[in-house]
Design a protein around this motif. Structure first.
Motif, PDB file in Angstrom:
ATOM      1  N   UNK A 213       0.841  -1.191   0.000  1.00 25.87           N
ATOM      2  CA  UNK A 213       0.000   0.000   0.000  1.00 25.87           C
ATOM      3  C   UNK A 213       0.879   1.245   0.000  1.00 25.87           C
ATOM      4  N   UNK A 214       0.276   2.356  -0.432  1.00 25.25           N
ATOM      5  CA  UNK A 214       0.986   3.624  -0.471  1.00 25.25           C
ATOM      6  C   UNK A 214       0.207   4.632   0.364  1.00 25.25           C
ATOM      7  N   UNK A 215       0.878   5.299   1.290  1.00 23.75           N
ATOM      8  CA  UNK A 215       0.245   6.453   1.932  1.00 23.75           C
ATOM      9  C   UNK A 215       0.774   7.691   1.228  1.00 23.75           C
ATOM     10  N   UNK A 216      -0.033   8.222   0.302  1.00 23.88           N
ATOM     11  CA  UNK A 216       0.414   9.367  -0.490  1.00 23.88           C
ATOM     12  C   UNK A 216       0.210  10.665   0.291  1.00 23.88           C
ATOM     13  N   UNK A 234       2.172  -2.769 -12.021  1.00 21.46           N
ATOM     14  CA  UNK A 234       2.365  -3.564 -10.804  1.00 21.46           C
ATOM     15  C   UNK A 234       1.031  -3.886 -10.165  1.00 21.46           C
ATOM     16  N   UNK A 235       0.827  -5.182  -9.885  1.00 23.07           N
ATOM     17  CA  UNK A 235      -0.448  -5.603  -9.307  1.00 23.07           C
ATOM     18  C   UNK A 235      -0.345  -5.792  -7.794  1.00 23.07           C
ATOM     19  N   UNK A 236       0.860  -5.699  -7.236  1.00 21.44           N
ATOM     20  CA  UNK A 236       1.003  -5.971  -5.807  1.00 21.44           C
ATOM     21  C   UNK A 236       0.471  -4.834  -4.931  1.00 21.44           C
ATOM     22  N   UNK A 237       0.406  -3.613  -5.475  1.00 20.95           N
ATOM     23  CA  UNK A 237      -0.068  -2.489  -4.673  1.00 20.95           C
ATOM     24  C   UNK A 237      -1.595  -2.574  -4.569  1.00 20.95           C
ATOM     25  N   UNK A 238      -2.074  -2.743  -3.333  1.00 18.76           N
ATOM     26  CA  UNK A 238      -3.519  -2.955  -3.158  1.00 18.76           C
ATOM     27  C   UNK A 238      -4.284  -1.657  -3.161  1.00 18.76           C
ATOM     28  N   UNK A 239      -3.717  -0.603  -2.537  1.00 20.11           N
ATOM     29  CA  UNK A 239      -4.427   0.674  -2.548  1.00 20.11           C
ATOM     30  C   UNK A 239      -3.484   1.845  -2.286  1.00 20.11           C
ATOM     31  N   UNK A 240      -3.959   3.025  -2.657  1.00 18.09           N
ATOM     32  CA  UNK A 240      -3.244   4.271  -2.390  1.00 18.09           C
ATOM     33  C   UNK A 240      -4.161   5.116  -1.516  1.00 18.09           C
ATOM     34  N   UNK A 260      -8.626   3.305  -4.476  1.00 18.78           N
ATOM     35  CA  UNK A 260      -8.761   4.479  -3.622  1.00 18.78           C
ATOM     36  C   UNK A 260      -9.927   4.245  -2.671  1.00 18.78           C
ATOM     37  N   UNK A 261      -9.701   3.378  -1.684  1.00 11.64           N
ATOM     38  CA  UNK A 261     -10.818   2.954  -0.846  1.00 11.64           C
ATOM     39  C   UNK A 261     -11.255   4.021   0.151  1.00 11.64           C
ATOM     40  N   UNK A 262     -10.421   5.026   0.382  1.00 11.48           N
ATOM     41  CA  UNK A 262     -10.757   6.000   1.423  1.00 11.48           C
ATOM     42  C   UNK A 262      -9.988   7.290   1.213  1.00 11.48           C
ATOM     43  N   UNK A 263     -10.309   8.272   2.032  1.00 14.05           N
ATOM     44  CA  UNK A 263      -9.620   9.552   2.002  1.00 14.05           C
ATOM     45  C   UNK A 263      -9.651  10.089   3.422  1.00 14.05           C
ATOM     46  N   UNK A 264      -8.764  11.016   3.725  1.00 16.99           N
ATOM     47  CA  UNK A 264      -8.774  11.649   5.041  1.00 16.99           C
ATOM     48  C   UNK A 264      -8.915  13.145   4.806  1.00 16.99           C
ATOM     49  N   UNK A 265      -9.858  13.787   5.468  1.00 12.87           N
ATOM     50  CA  UNK A 265     -10.119  15.192   5.165  1.00 12.87           C
ATOM     51  C   UNK A 265      -9.118  16.106   5.868  1.00 12.87           C
ATOM     52  N   UNK A 266      -8.825  17.172   5.196  1.00 16.33           N
ATOM     53  CA  UNK A 266      -8.113  18.300   5.802  1.00 16.33           C
ATOM     54  C   UNK A 266      -8.696  19.491   5.060  1.00 16.33           C
ATOM     55  N   UNK A 267      -9.923  19.880   5.423  1.00 10.57           N
ATOM     56  CA  UNK A 267     -10.727  20.707   4.521  1.00 10.57           C
ATOM     57  C   UNK A 267     -10.168  22.097   4.279  1.00 10.57           C
TER      58      UNK A 267
END
Lengths: 314, 338
Positions: A213-216, A234-240, A260-267
């Motif tokens: 996974x990637x925490x962008x 690459x298929x190994x990365x499950x989500x960003x 892109x299963x989720x997001x975190x707000x910083x409005x």
């Protein structure tokens, strides 16, 4: 139709003449220019808030200035005090250190000061502090990653521009992963920039044969990271997991995109909160001094629709 | 053709008053080889085809621009606006293509239209810089500093502070221009290679190349030798503008977007690459192949730093600065105090 027009003219005339009778108060708003996606959103919400409040409160005037560097912002604020006689200042400091002195001078002159997002380096200057929750931003992201990889996994992190904001987020992220079996392979600065994030992600993919996974940490960087992953096949990365809630990314979460299963707000709309609350303090007797921390919320496919703002540029 | 400057002197040495094989020639190549060896030693994946392709393809934008910059600097000029210009042209190209989408649909014509728009915009932008510098006689530094601010603001304004994105379907169609290629070599690399080879030929073996060097080394003498100084100098800026357009054509399909942070500091990277390559900043001598080596050195540094954990990421900038200075020191042999 004619009568409506006449009515409109009359009300306009009345609102124009109103300042002659009521005491008009001026609110200065000083924010950084729209140099990246988040700041663009913040500029948009500031303009929207000013538009709404000017319509709502005829005896409030607003001056909005955007600055491309701290020195320009100091000049803006000095001009507001000298030429517009502001009663309140809403400021999102470009940088904490250079703005602390000038903003303190404004506060000492008896002007209400609202500081947004980036705190000043001396405490107790501002009357109201409105901010996002940076450690919380990292913590929510970390908790999501730990929950999404219960069997453990390997994660790479794209960091922002080296600043306190970025440090607080990364510390929150690391703290949330403590005790889980998720391993952080590497962290590198992508500077909240798509191109830089693209290149860093390409190099991470060359360096590590397995990335889960990637925490962008920001949606501009998600865009770059996703393009790099796609190009490498690459298929190994499950989500960003990005952050800050860019509308395109929120839409993809809403539509159930597995990458892109989720997001975190910083409005970026926190500037609107600050302007609205400051205006409330000027026009009413409601007490509004203190601290207002806007929590970072996890956006999932279930609640994504309420975080989607189609008109915002971000 | 009028023969410029002392036709009696040996032609290749006329504008390269240096020893034949010296560190000025070997220096940049040596630095590149050392860096490549370091990279290979630090990480086995460094020499993998995928990584080499990544590095070369991402060098292409700065590389294409830097080739044009070599001519501008050789002729005694400078262009600080190329990064902003690239961002502005990218934004413009995206808007043109999005606007034409309903009438043209996804296909080759719309991509050609976008490419045409990018090249035309580049040509005009270069022409504007060049005219202000040559006709009004304003310092290149000031003119391009001004246009740098103008283009950066314009793209921010066009994007309304946010990001301009190419229509998703259109982007998928256009994407192979960056990611695809022939015989396993991707298009940006091919285009960069062609531009570099053509640039080297123009600089070394054409009258135009010599004129650039003549103007850069002594404008007055060049003028008296019947070189049309203003026209040649204008041509260098126009050529640079066109190459910026070409770089944007390669850039847009990568992420399909442009924003205020697109092309940030590209101008300095391009200038640094030119100087690392052995071109004189004060003009009079230019070396296109050196510029190519310079561009590769710059992107290798970033790549190697990402592939290893040798230094704290906070120090990346310091390492980059150090290697740039070292690469230039390497080629200063025999010219102390110069």
């Amino acid at each position: 139709m004619k009568r409506i027009l006449a009515g409109l003219c009359l009300t306009t005339a009345m609102s124009l003449s109103a300042p002659a009778f009521a005491e008009t108060k001026t609110v200065g708003v000083s924010i950084p220019a729209a140099t990246h996606g988040w700041a663009g959103g913040m500029n948009y919400f500031a303009q929207e808030a000013v538009k709404r409040l000017e319509a709502t409160y005829p005896d409030l005037d607003f001056v909005l200035a955007t600055a491309s560097d701290p020195a320009k912002q100091v000049n803006d604020i000095e001009d507001m005090v000298a030429t517009r006689n502001i009663s309140a200042l809403v400021v999102l400091p470009f940088e904490s250190e250079p703005l602390t002195g000038p903003v303190k001078a404004v506060a000492d002159a008896g002007v209400w000061v609202t500081v947004v997002d980036r705190g000043l380096s001396v405490e107790g200057i501002e009357d109201l502090y409105v901010a996002g929750d940076n450690p919380g931003f990292g913590r929510v992201a970390g908790e999501f990653v730990a929950g999404a990889l219960p069997e453990g996994g390997k994660v790479v992190v794209l960091r922002g521009i080296p600043t306190t904001i970025d440090n607080e987020r990364v510390e929150g992220f690391q703290a949330a992963l403590e005790g889980s079996s998720v391993e952080i392979l590497a962290m590198e600065h992508g500077n909240w920039n798509r191109d830089k994030a693209f290149e860093v992600m390409q190099d991470f993919l060359s360096k590590y044969p397995q990335i889960d996974a990637v925490w962008a940490s920001d949606d501009d960087m998600s865009v770059g990271a996703l393009a790099a992953i796609e190009a490498a096949g690459r298929k190994d990365v499950k989500f960003v997991l990005g952050g800050a809630g860019m509308k395109e990314m929120i839409a993809r979460t809403r539509d159930g995109d597995a990458m892109i299963p989720a997001n975190v707000t910083y409005p970026p709309a926190m500037i609107a909160t600050a302007i609205e609350v400051t205006a409330l303090g000027l026009v009413s007797s409601a007490p509004v001094s203190g601290r207002f921390v806007i929590g970072s919320v996890l956006v999932t496919p279930e609640n994504a629709a309420q975080y989607y703002f189609p008109d915002s540029p971000f | 053709m009028t023969a410029p400057l002392q036709p009696s002197s040996p032609p290749p040495a006329a504008f390269a008053p240096r020893r034949r094989i010296s560190m000025t020639v070997v220096g940049p190549i040596l630095a590149l080889i050392l860096l490549a060896a370091l990279g290979a030693w630090l990480n086995p994946n460094f020499l993998s085809a995928a990584n080499i392709t990544n590095v070369l393809a991402r060098s292409a934008f700065i590389g294409i621009i830097a080739v044009g910059m070599t001519f501008v600097i050789t002729a005694g000029g400078l262009d600080l606006s190329v990064g902003s210009m690239a961002a502005f042209i990218a934004g413009l190209m995206i808007m043109v293509m999005n606007a034409a989408l309903p009438s043209l649909g996804v296909g080759i014509p719309i991509v050609l239209l976008g490419m045409g728009a990018a090249l035309l915009a580049g040509l005009l932008a270069g022409l504007l810089n060049g005219l202000l510098i040559t006709r009004l006689g304003i310092e290149a530094f000031i003119v391009t500093l001004g246009s740098m601010g103008i283009y950066r603001s314009l793209v921010t304004w066009l994007a309304d502070g946010g990001t301009l994105s190419l229509d998703f379907q259109l982007r998928s169609f256009y994407q192979p221009i960056y990611y695809g290629g022939i015989f396993g070599v991707s298009w940006p690399i091919i285009v960069f290679g062609l531009v570099a080879v053509l640039g080297e030929i123009v600089m070394r073996s054409t009258v135009f190349g010599r004129w650039c060097a003549a103007i850069g080394s002594n404008e007055q003498v060049a003028k008296y030798s019947s070189v049309r100084v203003a026209r040649v100098r204008l041509a260098t800026y126009v050529m640079l503008g066109l190459l910026v357009g070409l770089a944007v054509i390669m850039y847009v399909p990568r992420l399909g977007s442009a924003s205020a942070s697109t092309g940030l500091l590209w101008e300095l990277e391009a200038i640094a690459a030119v100087i690392i390559g052995g071109t004189l900043l004060k003009g009079g001598f230019g070396r296109v192949w050196g510029t190519v080596v310079g561009v590769l050195i710059l992107s290798l540094i970033g790549n190697i730093l990402n592939l290893t954990d040798l230094v704290s990421p906070y120090l990346n900038g310091a390492i980059q600065g150090l290697i740039i200075v070292l690469a230039v020191i390497l080629q200063r042999e025999g010219k102390p105090g110069a």
